[in-house]
Design a protein around this motif. Sequence first.
Motif, PDB file in Angstrom:
ATOM      1  N   GLY A 118     -12.695  -5.284   0.531  1.00 57.37           N
ATOM      2  CA  GLY A 118     -11.289  -4.449  -0.301  1.00 57.37           C
ATOM      3  C   GLY A 118     -11.742  -3.272  -0.891  1.00 57.37           C
ATOM      4  N   GLU A 121      -4.257  -3.965  -7.268  1.00 54.14           N
ATOM      5  CA  GLU A 121      -3.881  -5.389  -7.196  1.00 54.14           C
ATOM      6  C   GLU A 121      -3.672  -6.115  -8.468  1.00 54.14           C
ATOM      7  N   ASN A 129      -8.446  -5.533   2.651  1.00 59.46           N
ATOM      8  CA  ASN A 129      -7.385  -5.418   1.613  1.00 59.46           C
ATOM      9  C   ASN A 129      -7.582  -3.853   1.261  1.00 59.46           C
ATOM     10  N   LYS A 162      -0.288  -0.276  -0.730  1.00 65.74           N
ATOM     11  CA  LYS A 162      -1.334  -1.221  -0.228  1.00 65.74           C
ATOM     12  C   LYS A 162      -2.332  -0.403   0.830  1.00 65.74           C
ATOM     13  N   LEU A 206      -8.932  -6.389  -7.150  1.00 62.60           N
ATOM     14  CA  LEU A 206      -9.874  -6.834  -6.031  1.00 62.60           C
ATOM     15  C   LEU A 206     -11.459  -6.920  -6.512  1.00 62.60           C
ATOM     16  N   SER A 222      -5.650  -2.012  -0.598  1.00 58.89           N
ATOM     17  CA  SER A 222      -4.781  -1.702  -1.657  1.00 58.89           C
ATOM     18  C   SER A 222      -5.486  -0.672  -2.677  1.00 58.89           C
ATOM     19  N   SER A 237     -11.854 -10.345  -7.841  1.00 59.07           N
ATOM     20  CA  SER A 237     -11.716 -11.156  -6.869  1.00 59.07           C
ATOM     21  C   SER A 237     -12.785 -11.486  -5.648  1.00 59.07           C
ATOM     22  N   TRP A 284      -4.708  -9.272  -8.753  1.00 59.88           N
ATOM     23  CA  TRP A 284      -5.936  -9.838  -8.877  1.00 59.88           C
ATOM     24  C   TRP A 284      -6.508  -9.975  -7.743  1.00 59.88           C
ATOM     25  N   GLY A 285      -5.439 -10.700  -6.465  1.00 60.45           N
ATOM     26  CA  GLY A 285      -5.978 -10.899  -4.952  1.00 60.45           C
ATOM     27  C   GLY A 285      -6.124 -12.176  -4.590  1.00 60.45           C
ATOM     28  N   THR A 323      -4.571 -13.498  -2.282  1.00 61.41           N
ATOM     29  CA  THR A 323      -5.037 -13.703  -0.728  1.00 61.41           C
ATOM     30  C   THR A 323      -6.477 -13.592  -0.536  1.00 61.41           C
ATOM     31  N   THR A 324      -7.128 -12.749  -1.274  1.00 58.64           N
ATOM     32  CA  THR A 324      -8.609 -12.723  -1.199  1.00 58.64           C
ATOM     33  C   THR A 324      -9.308 -14.289  -1.346  1.00 58.64           C
TER      34      THR A 324
END
Length: 166
Positions: A103, A85, A80, A10, A109, A82, A112, A87-88, A90-91
């Motif tokens: 991100g 990911e 983010n 992450k 990311l 990271s 997204s 897809w993301g 949380t985005t």
Amino acid sequence: LYLGRLKAYKSIDVLIVAFKLLLERVPDAFLVIAGSGEESKHLKRLTQQLDISRDQLVFTGKISEHDKIEFLQKAWVMVNPSFMEGWGITTIEANACGTPVIGANVHGLRDSIQDFETGYLVAHGDSQGFADKIGMVIENKKVREQLSEKSIAWAQNFSWDKSVKD
């Protein structure tokens, strides 16, 4: 705000270094790292090594779904950094709350986050780049409001019902 698991991939250490750089420019900035995982001790140690105080950065540990929504609604920006990911999600959750996301420019990311629309993409590992983009968002209310508006519109393209149909 960082929201997610505290795992090595992450790259939260990149965010913490970026935050230290940001503090030189915005000394009253505040970072919340919400989540738990095996990197917790390492990240807290890094925070101490960089002389970032608990008044500037807080680790919440794992939070409830209710608290997650509250943090996302209050944050001016979510980050983010990271390395990878799927897809993301949380985005999109952040965007649904009107919170833009900065991100790493990596698969997932990149899908997204709409660069310059719902947030910004930064080269993975580029702490200075993250610091610059975070500063741009928190120091410029007009930019923040434009990103927020577009974030909400973008998030409305996604729902569990639509995903099931596709």
